[in-house]
Design an enzyme around this catalytic site. Structure first.
Site, PDB file in Angstrom:
ATOM      1  N   ARG A 125       0.838  -1.199   0.000  1.00 51.26           N
ATOM      2  CA  ARG A 125       0.000   0.000   0.000  1.00 51.26           C
ATOM      3  C   ARG A 125       0.879   1.258   0.000  1.00 51.26           C
ATOM      4  NH1 ARG A 125      -1.972  -3.529   4.034  1.00 51.26           N
ATOM      5  NH2 ARG A 125      -4.086  -4.326   3.658  1.00 51.26           N
ATOM      6  N   LYS A 129      -1.408  -2.556   8.190  1.00 51.71           N
ATOM      7  CA  LYS A 129      -2.444  -1.989   9.050  1.00 51.71           C
ATOM      8  C   LYS A 129      -2.393  -2.605  10.442  1.00 51.71           C
ATOM      9  CE  LYS A 129      -5.738  -0.780   5.395  1.00 51.71           C
ATOM     10  NZ  LYS A 129      -7.128  -0.973   4.883  1.00 51.71           N
ATOM     11  N   HIS A 187      -2.751   2.306  -5.632  1.00 54.20           N
ATOM     12  CA  HIS A 187      -3.643   1.188  -5.341  1.00 54.20           C
ATOM     13  C   HIS A 187      -3.884   0.333  -6.579  1.00 54.20           C
ATOM     14  CE1 HIS A 187      -6.736  -1.179  -3.372  1.00 54.20           C
ATOM     15  NE2 HIS A 187      -7.495  -0.983  -4.445  1.00 54.20           N
ATOM     16  N   ARG A 240      -1.214  -2.153  -6.890  1.00 53.82           N
ATOM     17  CA  ARG A 240      -1.490  -3.242  -5.948  1.00 53.82           C
ATOM     18  C   ARG A 240      -2.544  -4.174  -6.541  1.00 53.82           C
ATOM     19  NH1 ARG A 240      -1.567  -4.536  -0.340  1.00 53.82           N
ATOM     20  NH2 ARG A 240      -3.604  -5.040   0.540  1.00 53.82           N
ATOM     21  N   HIS A 295      -3.710  -9.059   3.823  1.00 55.60           N
ATOM     22  CA  HIS A 295      -5.135  -9.048   4.145  1.00 55.60           C
ATOM     23  C   HIS A 295      -5.395  -9.887   5.397  1.00 55.60           C
ATOM     24  CE1 HIS A 295      -6.482  -8.033  -0.227  1.00 55.60           C
ATOM     25  NE2 HIS A 295      -6.284  -6.953   0.492  1.00 55.60           N
ATOM     26  N   TYR A 311     -10.084  -9.889  -6.227  1.00 57.22           N
ATOM     27  CA  TYR A 311      -9.154  -9.955  -7.363  1.00 57.22           C
ATOM     28  C   TYR A 311      -9.294 -11.238  -8.179  1.00 57.22           C
ATOM     29  CZ  TYR A 311      -6.924  -6.315  -4.586  1.00 57.22           C
ATOM     30  OH  TYR A 311      -6.680  -5.171  -3.856  1.00 57.22           O
TER      31      TYR A 311
END
Length: 300
Positions: A147, A171, A241, A244, A267, A276
């Protein structure tokens, strides 16, 4: 405002939310607080009825906010009220029965392998600090799927050239280890050589710097990526993004295991990665021509 500040301290120090997320929550809650004061006068948080929140939703919609933006703001407000319940300031969340607004599905078209090969295999990059930095940045986005915030947060020691790997802090401070291609390690070493020549570096441990020796801003990274991608693609969305998105799509199209792609992307759930897994148009055409009865009749 004291309850908003307490909430931001809670999600910042205890939940370890990112600075970007904290800023978004603060903006959303401050906007709602201002709306309440302007429309209904002074009011305490535990006396806000859902009708006031519904009025805010209408106000936002009339102001041109998209359903996605409104849903995000309501999520901020709902989390805030859950916190107020947690500290026993409120007993009921006025948003407990709220249903998110439906938003139109947008088809995000990744860059093709040919477009990215043309960009990274060509020579649009100057042979100075900024050119090598930009090439390194594009390579990392496309070959690791990281990211924008993760790239900006990289440290010089995040990359181990011996093991050809990079540690990415995602994150909620979740760390993941991602392998690097040999050419990316080569560009990394070349970039370090250029970086060492910058005078007055203010952020010594930060990997990506401007020519002035300071940490790159999110807007600068976006502008640079958009600029380079505009040279090889006419797609509307040209952002970090989308690199990505392209990284994940190309891996899955080549047969990569979805669980492995999930780990590479950082994730927390497989549901986030499944976006995806769409079948590309080329595969659909091949299946159609191979198996549809009318297609087979036409070939005779």
């Amino acid at each position: 405002m004291e309850h908003i500040r307490a909430f931001l301290d809670y999600i910042g120090y205890e939940k370890k939310y990112s600075v970007h997320t904290l800023s978004s929550y603060e903006t959303d809650l401050t906007q709602f607080s201002s709306f309440l004061k302007n429309e209904f006068g002074e009011i305490v948080w535990n006396e806000v009825p859902y009708s006031y929140i519904r009025s805010w939703i209408v106000y936002l919609s009339d102001g041109g906010c998209s359903s996605a933006t409104i849903n995000r703001k309501i999520t901020s407000l709902k989390s805030f009220y859950n916190f107020l319940i947690k500290i026993k300031y409120c007993t009921v969340n006025p948003l407990s029965a709220h249903k998110a607004l439906k938003k139109p599905k947008k088809v995000q078209i990744p860059f093709s392998e040919q477009e990215l090969s043309k960009l990274l295999g060509g020579s649009p990059f100057s042979d100075d600090f900024e050119g090598i930095r930009d090439q390194f940045m594009l390579e990392l986005f496309y070959t690791t799927g990281m990211r924008r915030a993760e790239l900006i947060g990289l440290k010089v020691h995040s990359i181990d050239p011996v093991s050809a790997s990079i540690r990415i802090l995602g994150k909620r401070n979740k760390e993941r280890l991602v392998p690097l291609l040999p050419q990316v390690v080569e560009i990394y070493l070349k970039y370090l050589g250029q970086r060492s020549q910058i005078e007055h570096v203010k952020d010594q441990d930060v990997l990506f710097l401007t020519i002035k020796g300071i940490k790159m801003s999110p807007s600068l990274v976006y502008r640079l990526i958009n600029l380079y991608l505009s040279a090889v693609s006419n797609k509307v969305k040209k952002s970090p993004h989308m690199l990505r998105h392209s990284f994940a799509t190309h891996l899955l199209n080549e047969g990569a295991d979805i669980n492995s792609v999930k780990e590479l992307l950082g994730h927390s759930s497989l549901a986030s990665t499944q976006v995806y897994t769409h079948t590309n148009l080329k595969e659909l055409k091949n299946v159609f021509r191979a198996f549809h009865p009318r297609s087979q009749d036409d070939s005779k």
